[in-house]
Design an enzyme around this catalytic site. Structure first.
Site, PDB file in Angstrom:
ATOM      1  N   LYS A  13       0.859  -1.193   0.000  1.00  0.00           N
ATOM      2  CA  LYS A  13       0.000   0.000   0.000  1.00  0.00           C
ATOM      3  C   LYS A  13       0.894   1.242   0.000  1.00  0.00           C
ATOM      4  O   LYS A  13       1.765   1.401   0.858  1.00  0.00           O
ATOM      5  CB  LYS A  13      -0.890  -0.040   1.252  1.00  0.00           C
ATOM      6  CG  LYS A  13      -2.151   0.762   1.153  1.00  0.00           C
ATOM      7  CD  LYS A  13      -3.067   0.409   2.309  1.00  0.00           C
ATOM      8  CE  LYS A  13      -4.287   1.285   2.363  1.00  0.00           C
ATOM      9  NZ  LYS A  13      -5.054   1.047   3.595  1.00  0.00           N
TER      10      LYS A  13
HETATM   11  O1  G3P Z   1      -9.248   2.316   4.540  1.00  0.00           O
HETATM   12  C1  G3P Z   1      -9.020   3.610   5.009  1.00  0.00           C
HETATM   13  C2  G3P Z   1      -9.610   3.762   6.340  1.00  0.00           C
HETATM   14  O2  G3P Z   1      -8.959   2.978   7.278  1.00  0.00           O
HETATM   15  C3  G3P Z   1      -9.756   5.154   6.803  1.00  0.00           C
HETATM   16  O3  G3P Z   1     -10.927   5.142   7.482  1.00  0.00           O
HETATM   17  O4  G3P Z   1     -12.587   5.977   9.041  1.00  0.00           O
HETATM   18  O5  G3P Z   1     -10.165   6.608   9.322  1.00  0.00           O
HETATM   19  O6  G3P Z   1     -11.513   7.560   7.464  1.00  0.00           O
HETATM   20  P1  G3P Z   1     -11.323   6.405   8.379  1.00  0.00           P
END
Ligand code: G3P
Length: 216
Positions: free
Chosen positions: A87
């Site tokens: 990634k």
């Molecule tokens: O896959 C990306 C994710 O982990 C981010 O999620 O909820 O931190 O925006 P969030």
């Protein structure tokens, strides 16, 4: 549409995997830190454990930011298991690294994507997956699902093979909307996956069936 779980929590990964519908796992430095995974060996071991638990693509994120360091780090991550997908953040060095990995047969997931322009660049560089963060877009009054639809349209017109991996999913409706918008993959927290199960009429109907079954 493939289902990935977006966590480094082994119990959540096992729970989703036991449902039989899990196609992979995504992690990021924040999710790894949340589980208390610290130090190089612990990080690599954690990825190895996830690969042993789930038969599917497992995204492991580089922590470095320069091209040379990302390539060196990505090679180490990719050597953990054939299912590892490296990634890489959407930066100038990141795009160069994605192209390098693509040319050298290592699969990548381009992360922190927030625009169609970034999506075109990642696809040109040969990213295997593209991760638009739809929840974070919604947080800023932009429509995250609209971006998924826009990218799906561009990729279809242009014949790009990069798979759209909708990320930053916050609720079950995000999953449904991403499926409608043409996402190839949704990576979700366990709560959003389990949220798809829920409907009050299902609960009421089942309670009624159980009650009536006693009269049979
Ligand atoms: O896959 C990306 C994710 O982990 C981010 O999620 O909820 O931190 O925006 P969030």
């Amino acid at each position: 549409m493939k289902f990935f779980i977006d966590t480094a929590n082994l119990a959540h990964i096992k729970d989703a995997n036991d449902l039989g519908i899990l196609d992979g796992v995504t992690t990021n430095p924040s999710l790894m830190a949340k589980e208390g995974i610290k130090g190089n060996d612990a990080i690599l071991n954690h990825y190895k454990t996830i690969c042993e638990l789930v038969d599917g693509d497992i995204s492991a994120e580089v922590l470095s930011v320069t091209f040379d360091e990302m390539v060196a780090e990505g090679k180490i991550l990719a050597a953990i298991h054939p299912n590892i997908v490296v990634k890489i953040p959407m930066t100038k060095d990141g795009i160069k690294a994605i192209k390098w990995f693509s040319d050298n047969g290592i699969r990548t997931n381009c992360t922190l994507v927030f625009s169609a322009g970034q999506a075109i660049l990642a696809a040109k560089a040969g990213a295997t997956y593209l991760s638009p963060f739809i929840g974070r877009l919604d947080d800023t009054n932009w429509d995250g699902v609209d971006l998924i639809a826009q990218i799906a349209n561009i990729y279809a017109i242009q014949g790009f093979e990069t798979q759209i991996l909708a990320a930053s999913i916050r609720n079950p409706l995000h999953i449904v909307k991403c499926a409608e918008a043409g996402a190839d993959v949704c990576t979700c927290p366990l709560s959003s996956i389990l949220g798809l199960l829920k409907h009050p009429l299902t609960d009421i109907g089942l309670a009624q069936f159980i009650e009536d079954a006693k009269k049979m």
